[in-house]
Scaffold this active site. Structure first.
Site, PDB file in Angstrom:
ATOM      1  N   LYS A  51       0.840  -1.204   0.000  1.00 20.59           N
ATOM      2  CA  LYS A  51       0.000   0.000   0.000  1.00 20.59           C
ATOM      3  C   LYS A  51       0.870   1.248   0.000  1.00 20.59           C
ATOM      4  O   LYS A  51       0.624   2.187  -0.758  1.00 20.59           O
ATOM      5  CB  LYS A  51      -0.932   0.001   1.225  1.00 20.59           C
ATOM      6  CG  LYS A  51      -2.098  -0.950   1.095  1.00 20.59           C
ATOM      7  CD  LYS A  51      -2.862  -1.140   2.395  1.00 20.59           C
ATOM      8  CE  LYS A  51      -3.902  -2.249   2.214  1.00 20.59           C
ATOM      9  NZ  LYS A  51      -4.484  -2.739   3.464  1.00 20.59           N
ATOM     10  N   GLN A  95      -5.100  -1.295   9.450  1.00 21.72           N
ATOM     11  CA  GLN A  95      -4.977  -2.651   8.899  1.00 21.72           C
ATOM     12  C   GLN A  95      -5.624  -3.665   9.848  1.00 21.72           C
ATOM     13  O   GLN A  95      -5.378  -3.653  11.053  1.00 21.72           O
ATOM     14  CB  GLN A  95      -3.481  -2.971   8.683  1.00 21.72           C
ATOM     15  CG  GLN A  95      -3.210  -4.301   8.003  1.00 21.72           C
ATOM     16  CD  GLN A  95      -3.672  -4.356   6.558  1.00 21.72           C
ATOM     17  OE1 GLN A  95      -3.696  -3.349   5.858  1.00 21.72           O
ATOM     18  NE2 GLN A  95      -4.056  -5.518   6.104  1.00 21.72           N
ATOM     19  N   ASP A 118     -11.410   2.677   3.566  1.00 20.24           N
ATOM     20  CA  ASP A 118     -11.798   1.266   3.485  1.00 20.24           C
ATOM     21  C   ASP A 118     -13.296   1.127   3.233  1.00 20.24           C
ATOM     22  O   ASP A 118     -13.762   0.067   2.813  1.00 20.24           O
ATOM     23  CB  ASP A 118     -11.493   0.563   4.821  1.00 20.24           C
ATOM     24  CG  ASP A 118     -10.224  -0.275   4.783  1.00 20.24           C
ATOM     25  OD1 ASP A 118      -9.870  -0.757   3.692  1.00 20.24           O
ATOM     26  OD2 ASP A 118      -9.597  -0.435   5.846  1.00 20.24           O
TER      27      ASP A 118
HETATM   28  N1  GUN Z   1      -6.820  -6.754   5.947  1.00 23.86           N
HETATM   29  C1  GUN Z   1      -7.008  -7.529   4.847  1.00 23.86           C
HETATM   30  N2  GUN Z   1      -7.662  -6.822   3.906  1.00 23.86           N
HETATM   31  C2  GUN Z   1      -7.890  -5.605   4.415  1.00 23.86           C
HETATM   32  C3  GUN Z   1      -8.521  -4.422   3.900  1.00 23.86           C
HETATM   33  O1  GUN Z   1      -9.022  -4.361   2.773  1.00 23.86           O
HETATM   34  N3  GUN Z   1      -8.543  -3.355   4.732  1.00 23.86           N
HETATM   35  C4  GUN Z   1      -8.020  -3.392   5.983  1.00 23.86           C
HETATM   36  N4  GUN Z   1      -8.103  -2.300   6.732  1.00 23.86           N
HETATM   37  N5  GUN Z   1      -7.436  -4.453   6.486  1.00 23.86           N
HETATM   38  C5  GUN Z   1      -7.373  -5.556   5.700  1.00 23.86           C
END
Ligand code: GUN
Length: 286
Positions: A51, A95, A118
């Site tokens: 990311k 996350q 998100d």
């Molecule tokens: N952990 C696995 N996929 C995601 C996601 O799309 N967003 C977040 N915040 N955590 C994750």
């Protein structure tokens, strides 16, 4: 025929890089995304690294906050308050999963909905359910729809979409997005009866159950568009393991009109859509 998620994600990032430049030139805004990682989960570390790298590649400001696994819930909430109040931060992502002693729902609800890139905040899921364009929409579901349109064109009206899986992160929001596209939507799950026949009636089949290769070739209507959200690691004889989707690709590919491979299908779209949401948040609220 494959739908190449890697290539589509790259195209999307290229167009986002142009939008970022325009926002800078026209309004002096550089979109900023802050990712918080609590603890040392290895898979989460890989996600966060990707990311951060891709955020920088499109010209946005990336900020990464790492907190130890024993961070108190209060300390995390205080960090979120600071970020909510920081005008240079347009997107906040915590996350998941979080350590067990932290209440995930409370954390998500503590992110300002306008910065919730998100799309997990109840305000955003409510807006999505209402068909309100102000919603920030979860990333993986957005990626699924973009990939379906890549093969079928922009008009999905009247198609029967069957979604296998009802999670808040993928199943439910992708159902709502496809409903907005005027699909006839069926959500199937572990208790659904006659799942095979139901899947075989789908023009668009979205698999988001997290069960390796569960959906077989004879579950697929000839010519259907298959979007495989699953990412499952299975054991192999050489001990290295292999990534597979929720769909048995070898069986499904000859029957389907188009199918997203795993890896290289939906996966790469998730981060690209996260960047898209951040640019959108900066444009609306920056
Ligand atoms: N952990 C696995 N996929 C995601 C996601 O799309 N967003 C977040 N915040 N955590 C994750």
């Amino acid at each position: 025929m494959n739908i190449d998620g890697k290539a589509v994600a790259q195209e999307l990032r290229q167009s986002l890089a142009i939008e970022v430049k325009q926002l800078q030139d026209d309004r002096g805004i550089t979109p900023g995304l802050t990712v918080i990682l609590v603890g040392e989960d290895p898979a989460s570390q890989v996600y966060v690294r990707n990311k951060v790298r891709q955020t920088k590649e499109v010209g946005m400001i990336s900020n990464e906050i790492r907190m130890p696994a024993d961070t108190s819930q209060q300390a995390l909430l205080e960090e979120l308050t600071k970020l909510n109040n920081d005008p240079a931060v347009h997107g906040i992502l915590v996350q998941l999963p979080l350590p067990k002693h932290i209440d995930e729902a409370l954390v998500i609800e503590s992110i300002l909905p306008e910065k919730d890139v998100d799309g997990f905040h109840p305000m955003n899921s409510g807006r999505l359910a209402n068909g309100d364009a102000a919603a920030l929409v979860p990333c993986t579901p957005q990626g699924c729809v973009i990939l379906a349109k890549k093969h079928l064109g922009d008009n999905l009206s009247g198609k029967h979409a069957v979604i296998v899986g009802r999670s808040n992160i993928v199943g439910k929001p992708v159902a709502l997005l496809l409903l907005q596209e005027n699909c006839t939507v069926t959500i199937a799950h572990s208790r659904t009866e006659n799942l095979t026949d139901l899947c075989a009636s789908a023009d668009i089949l979205v698999a988001a159950v997290g069960r390796p290769e569960m959906i077989k070739g004879d579950w697929i209507k000839p010519g259907a568009t298959v979007i495989d959200v699953g990412i499952n690691r299975i054991a192999t004889e050489d001990g290295k393991g292999r990534l597979v989707g929720d769909v048995d690709y070898a069986e499904a590919e000859p029957v389907a009109g188009a199918i997203t491979p795993v890896p290289g299908g939906v996966g790469p779209m998730t981060i690209a859509c996260l960047l898209k949401n951040t640019v959108e948040a900066a444009r609306r609220f920056g």
